[in-house]
Motif scaffolding. Structure first.
Motif, PDB file in Angstrom:
ATOM      1  N   PHE A  95       1.016  -1.095  -0.172  1.00  0.00           N
ATOM      2  CA  PHE A  95      -0.081   0.046   0.061  1.00  0.00           C
ATOM      3  C   PHE A  95       0.905   1.271   0.019  1.00  0.00           C
ATOM      4  O   PHE A  95       1.820   1.444   0.653  1.00  0.00           O
ATOM      5  CB  PHE A  95      -0.871   0.001   1.087  1.00  0.00           C
ATOM      6  CG  PHE A  95      -1.889  -1.087   1.294  1.00  0.00           C
ATOM      7  CD1 PHE A  95      -2.945  -1.076   0.684  1.00  0.00           C
ATOM      8  CD2 PHE A  95      -1.686  -2.217   2.182  1.00  0.00           C
ATOM      9  CE1 PHE A  95      -3.988  -2.066   0.623  1.00  0.00           C
ATOM     10  CE2 PHE A  95      -2.511  -3.304   2.311  1.00  0.00           C
ATOM     11  CZ  PHE A  95      -3.642  -3.152   1.307  1.00  0.00           C
ATOM     12  N   HIS A  96       0.467   2.110  -0.717  1.00  0.00           N
ATOM     13  CA  HIS A  96       1.230   3.549  -0.679  1.00  0.00           C
ATOM     14  C   HIS A  96       0.128   4.519  -0.318  1.00  0.00           C
ATOM     15  O   HIS A  96       0.377   5.707  -0.394  1.00  0.00           O
ATOM     16  CB  HIS A  96       1.596   3.687  -2.008  1.00  0.00           C
ATOM     17  CG  HIS A  96       0.852   3.852  -3.189  1.00  0.00           C
ATOM     18  ND1 HIS A  96       0.086   5.161  -3.268  1.00  0.00           N
ATOM     19  CD2 HIS A  96       0.502   3.070  -4.235  1.00  0.00           C
ATOM     20  CE1 HIS A  96      -0.505   4.886  -4.638  1.00  0.00           C
ATOM     21  NE2 HIS A  96      -0.334   3.590  -5.042  1.00  0.00           N
ATOM     22  N   GLY A  97      -0.856   4.243   0.398  1.00  0.00           N
ATOM     23  CA  GLY A  97      -1.972   5.125   1.036  1.00  0.00           C
ATOM     24  C   GLY A  97      -3.070   4.257   1.464  1.00  0.00           C
ATOM     25  O   GLY A  97      -3.158   2.896   1.363  1.00  0.00           O
ATOM     26  N   ASP A  98      -4.093   4.942   1.903  1.00  0.00           N
ATOM     27  CA  ASP A  98      -5.340   4.258   2.423  1.00  0.00           C
ATOM     28  C   ASP A  98      -6.658   4.043   1.284  1.00  0.00           C
ATOM     29  O   ASP A  98      -6.810   4.997   0.654  1.00  0.00           O
ATOM     30  CB  ASP A  98      -5.878   5.370   3.489  1.00  0.00           C
ATOM     31  CG  ASP A  98      -7.156   4.888   4.110  1.00  0.00           C
ATOM     32  OD1 ASP A  98      -7.908   3.901   3.515  1.00  0.00           O
ATOM     33  OD2 ASP A  98      -7.881   5.635   5.007  1.00  0.00           O
ATOM     34  N   PRO A  99      -6.652   3.047   1.063  1.00  0.00           N
ATOM     35  CA  PRO A  99      -7.838   2.782  -0.080  1.00  0.00           C
ATOM     36  C   PRO A  99      -9.046   3.088  -0.061  1.00  0.00           C
ATOM     37  O   PRO A  99      -9.746   3.441  -0.776  1.00  0.00           O
ATOM     38  CB  PRO A  99      -7.632   1.154  -0.292  1.00  0.00           C
ATOM     39  CG  PRO A  99      -6.401   0.621   0.032  1.00  0.00           C
ATOM     40  CD  PRO A  99      -5.924   1.614   1.519  1.00  0.00           C
ATOM     41  N   ILE A 100      -9.512   3.249   1.377  1.00  0.00           N
ATOM     42  CA  ILE A 100     -10.682   3.825   1.666  1.00  0.00           C
ATOM     43  C   ILE A 100     -10.934   5.384   1.503  1.00  0.00           C
ATOM     44  O   ILE A 100     -12.049   5.519   0.896  1.00  0.00           O
ATOM     45  CB  ILE A 100     -11.120   3.613   3.376  1.00  0.00           C
ATOM     46  CG1 ILE A 100     -11.074   1.922   3.737  1.00  0.00           C
ATOM     47  CG2 ILE A 100     -12.489   4.158   3.591  1.00  0.00           C
ATOM     48  CD1 ILE A 100     -11.335   1.527   4.841  1.00  0.00           C
ATOM     49  N   THR A 101      -9.876   6.012   1.762  1.00  0.00           N
ATOM     50  CA  THR A 101     -10.153   7.538   1.436  1.00  0.00           C
ATOM     51  C   THR A 101      -9.381   7.971   0.099  1.00  0.00           C
ATOM     52  O   THR A 101      -9.858   9.033  -0.284  1.00  0.00           O
ATOM     53  CB  THR A 101      -9.600   8.202   2.675  1.00  0.00           C
ATOM     54  OG1 THR A 101      -8.245   7.922   2.901  1.00  0.00           O
ATOM     55  CG2 THR A 101     -10.117   7.891   3.790  1.00  0.00           C
ATOM     56  N   GLU A 102      -8.476   7.128  -0.301  1.00  0.00           N
ATOM     57  CA  GLU A 102      -7.444   7.556  -1.707  1.00  0.00           C
ATOM     58  C   GLU A 102      -7.856   6.548  -2.983  1.00  0.00           C
ATOM     59  O   GLU A 102      -7.673   6.969  -3.900  1.00  0.00           O
ATOM     60  CB  GLU A 102      -6.306   7.398  -1.101  1.00  0.00           C
ATOM     61  CG  GLU A 102      -5.692   8.239  -0.051  1.00  0.00           C
ATOM     62  CD  GLU A 102      -4.433   8.114   0.479  1.00  0.00           C
ATOM     63  OE1 GLU A 102      -3.502   8.114  -0.417  1.00  0.00           O
ATOM     64  OE2 GLU A 102      -4.240   8.180   1.635  1.00  0.00           O
ATOM     65  N   GLY A 103      -8.973   5.740  -2.638  1.00  0.00           N
ATOM     66  CA  GLY A 103      -9.046   4.971  -3.760  1.00  0.00           C
ATOM     67  C   GLY A 103      -8.366   3.667  -3.717  1.00  0.00           C
ATOM     68  O   GLY A 103      -7.175   3.361  -3.138  1.00  0.00           O
ATOM     69  N   VAL A 104      -8.942   2.626  -4.682  1.00  0.00           N
ATOM     70  CA  VAL A 104      -8.384   1.591  -4.553  1.00  0.00           C
ATOM     71  C   VAL A 104      -6.840   1.256  -5.256  1.00  0.00           C
ATOM     72  O   VAL A 104      -6.162   0.582  -4.941  1.00  0.00           O
ATOM     73  CB  VAL A 104      -9.244   0.263  -5.464  1.00  0.00           C
ATOM     74  CG1 VAL A 104      -8.634  -0.999  -5.506  1.00  0.00           C
ATOM     75  CG2 VAL A 104     -10.421   0.216  -4.607  1.00  0.00           C
ATOM     76  N   ALA A 105      -6.547   2.505  -5.968  1.00  0.00           N
ATOM     77  CA  ALA A 105      -5.238   2.457  -6.735  1.00  0.00           C
ATOM     78  C   ALA A 105      -4.084   2.546  -5.446  1.00  0.00           C
ATOM     79  O   ALA A 105      -3.140   2.559  -5.956  1.00  0.00           O
ATOM     80  CB  ALA A 105      -5.195   3.517  -7.575  1.00  0.00           C
ATOM     81  N   ALA A 106      -4.521   2.822  -4.241  1.00  0.00           N
ATOM     82  CA  ALA A 106      -3.512   3.131  -3.396  1.00  0.00           C
ATOM     83  C   ALA A 106      -2.921   1.636  -2.838  1.00  0.00           C
ATOM     84  O   ALA A 106      -2.091   1.710  -2.077  1.00  0.00           O
ATOM     85  CB  ALA A 106      -4.200   3.606  -1.912  1.00  0.00           C
ATOM     86  N   ALA A 107      -3.679   0.668  -3.367  1.00  0.00           N
ATOM     87  CA  ALA A 107      -3.067  -0.738  -3.068  1.00  0.00           C
ATOM     88  C   ALA A 107      -2.329  -1.193  -4.542  1.00  0.00           C
ATOM     89  O   ALA A 107      -2.908  -0.839  -5.651  1.00  0.00           O
ATOM     90  CB  ALA A 107      -4.131  -1.719  -2.912  1.00  0.00           C
TER      91      ALA A 107
END
Length: 448
Positions: A14-26
Motif C-alpha cells: 500500500f502507498h496510501g489508504d484505499p478507503i479514502t484515497e481509492g483502490v489504486a492506493a493498493a
C-alpha cells in the motif's frame, strides 16, 4: 548479518489508504518478490530484477501465492481463548456467565502460560503476526502474554485489565493497585524487544472515577504506551454508564475527564456514538477499532465504517476474541464486508485487506513498523494460498482480475489459506491444519 532471503510471489503493498484515497492506493506485483534480512524488509519489486541484483539470497518460491504483511489484530482478549464461541447472550450476561469465571483462572501462572502460548500459536496459524490484547487483572497474565510473544519474536501490545467495581471479588483491584501494578509491568516490559504496553481499563462500568483518573495519570507519565478500552458497544451498556456517571456529557466524556483520549487511545466497538463523540475522537487523534464478528455474535449493532471513514477517523480491525467468534482476520474481513453491506456500502477487497494490515497498524500507532511491505518495515509477512479449498479454488479460477481472485479467500478463507508466516524475518512453523490439540481439562463435554 543474517543471510538475505528473497520471497517470490504476488506481492501486495500500500502507498496510501484505499478507503479514502481509492483502490489504486493498493498495488499488487504479479511476478513480485520481497527481500528480507535481519528482521527487516530490504526491498520489494519485480522478481527478475531482485534475483539479478541479489544472486546470493536464499530463494523461497511462493509463486502463485499472495505475499502480504502479516495481519494485525487491533483488539482481542487472550484470556477468552478457551471460551470462544460460547452460546451468545448480551454483553453483560456474557461477561458474568463466561468471561469473569474464566478470567478467575488466570491467578494460576501455569494456566496463564498455557493459554497465552496456545493463543499466539492460533494467531500465527491464522496469519496474524501482531495483536493488541487485554489480559486479566492478574499481573501474571501479562507476564505470560509478553513472554510467549518474546519467544516467538512477535510484536504484541497488552496490559493488565483494571477493574475496581462491578466484577467478582477475585478480579477486583483498587485505583492504587491498578496504577502500581501497571507501572511495574511498564517498567519490566514496555519496549523490551517488540513488546508494547497498553494501559487497560476494561470499560467505564467496571472502573470508578478514581481508578480511571489514576490510569490517566499513569498514561500521562508514560505517553508512549497505548491505552485500550471499550466504548459504546451496546445500548444497555450506554444506559449503565449514564447511571454510573450522571455528570458526564456522554460515554466518551467519562474517558475524557480522566485524560484517556488522544493519540494511542484504542476504543473497541464505537458503534453507538453521538455527534460530539465522533468529533472529539477525530480531533483528539484517538483510534476506533471495528470488531465485526463480535458485534454480530453478541448482537451489538452495525459499525458505521463509511460514515466514520468519511469523518476522517482512524480505524482498525479486530477479532475481539472470544466475544468475536473467530481467530481469523480473513473471517473478520468477511464480517466487516457483510456489516458494511447492511449499512448500504460495499467495501472493496483492497479496503478490507488494508483494514486488516496497514489500517490496524496505523490505528496502533505502528504504521511505520508493521502492516505493510516497504523498505525498512519489520519483516512480518504471510503467504496466502488463493485456492486453499475446492470451493475457493473453483471460484478464484473464474476471476477476471486479481482482486476478484482474492475476494473468495476473504469471504470463505480460514487457516487453510495460510501457506507460510514470517515473524521478525524468521519463517515460523505453523501447526498442521486440523491437528491442534488442547488438554482434556478444556474439553467441556460431560462424561459418557
Amino acid at each position: 548479518m543474517d543471510r538475505q532471503e528473497l520471497i517470490l510471489g504476488q506481492v501486495l503493498s500500500f502507498h496510501g489508504d484505499p478507503i479514502t484515497e481509492g483502490v489504486a492506493a493498493a498495488r499488487i506485483e504479479r511476478q513480485g518478490s520481497v527481500l528480507i534480512s535481519g528482521g527487516r524488509i530490504i526491498g520489494h519489486g519485480p522478481a527478475a530484477a531482485l534475483r539479478a541484483a541479489h544472486p546470493d539470497a536464499r530463494l523461497t518460491d511462493m509463486s502463485g501465492h499472495l505475499i502480504s504483511a502479516g495481519f494485525v489484530d487491533a483488539h482481542a482478549h487472550m484470556p477468552q481463548t478457551a471460551i470462544i464461541a460460547s452460546w451468545g447472550k448480551r454483553l453483560i450476561d456474557w461477561l458474568n456467565d463466561y468471561t469473569f469465571p474464566e478470567e478467575m483462572r488466570f491467578g494460576d501462572r501455569a494456566y496463564a502460560e498455557e493459554i497465552a502460548n496456545r493463543y499466539l500459536d492460533l494467531l500465527l496459524a491464522h496469519g496474524t503476526t501482531s495483536v493488541a490484547s487485554f489480559c486479566t487483572t492478574h499481573p501474571a497474565s501479562v507476564e505470560a502474554l509478553f513472554a510467549a510473544a518474546e519467544a516467538r519474536g512477535m510484536r504484541v501490545a497488552g496490559g493488565k485489565t483494571c477493574m475496581d467495581r462491578n466484577a467478582p471479588e477475585g478480579l477486583i483491584d483498587t485505583a492504587q493497585r491498578a496504577h502500581e501494578e501497571s507501572a511495574a509491568l511498564i517498567a519490566r516490559w514496555h519496549k523490551r524487544g517488540r513488546a508494547i504496553y497498553a494501559i487497560t481499563p476494561r470499560f467505564a462500568p467496571t472502573s470508578t472515577p478514581e481508578q480511571l483518573e489514576a490510569l490517566g495519570a499513569l498514561w500521562a507519565a508514560h505517553p508512549d504506551c497505548l491505552m485500550q478500552t471499550h466504548l459504546c458497544e451496546q445500548l444497555e451498556e450506554l444506559d449503565w454508564v449514564r447511571a454510573l456517571y450522571p455528570q458526564a456529557r456522554d460515554y466518551l466524556d467519562v474517558y475524557e475527564r480522566a485524560g484517556l483520549t488522544g493519540p494511542g487511545a484504542l476504543f473497541g466497538h464505537a458503534i453507538h456514538l453521538t455527534g460530539r463523540e465522533r468529533q472529539h475522537l477525530r480531533e483528539s487523534g484517538s483510534s476506533l477499532i471495528h470488531c465485526p464478528t463480535s458485534n454480530t455474535f453478541i448482537g451489538s449493532g452495525l459499525f458505521d465504517m463509511a460514515g466514520l471513514a468519511a469523518d476522517g477517523q482512524r480505524i482498525g480491525l479486530a477479532t475481539d476474541t472470544g466475544g468475536g467468534s473467530s481467530f481469523s482476520m480473513l473471517r473478520t474481513m468477511a464480517a466487516a464486508y457483510e456489516i458494511a453491506q447492511l449499512r448500504g456500502a460495499a467495501l472493496h477487497p483492497a479496503e478490507l485487506w488494508w483494514l486488516a494490515t496497514a489500517g490496524s497498524a496505523r490505528a496502533l500507532g505502528l504504521g511505520d513498523r508493521i502492516g505493510n511491505i516497504a523498505p525498512g518495515m519489520e519483516a512480518d509477512l504471510v503467504a496466502i494460498d488463493l485456492a486453499s479449498t475446492p470451493a475457493i479454488a473453483q471460484r478464484s479460477a473464474r476471476a477476471n482480475e486479481l482482486w476478484e481472485a482474492i475476494f473468495p479467500t476473504i469471504m470463505m478463507g480460514d487457516d487453510r489459506a495460510i501457506a507460510a508466516v514470517w515473524v521478525d524475518g524468521h519463517r515460523r512453523q505453523i501447526p498442521p491444519k486440523g491437528n491442534e490439540t488442547v488438554s482434556g481439562s478444556d474439553i467441556g463435554l460431560p462424561p459418557a
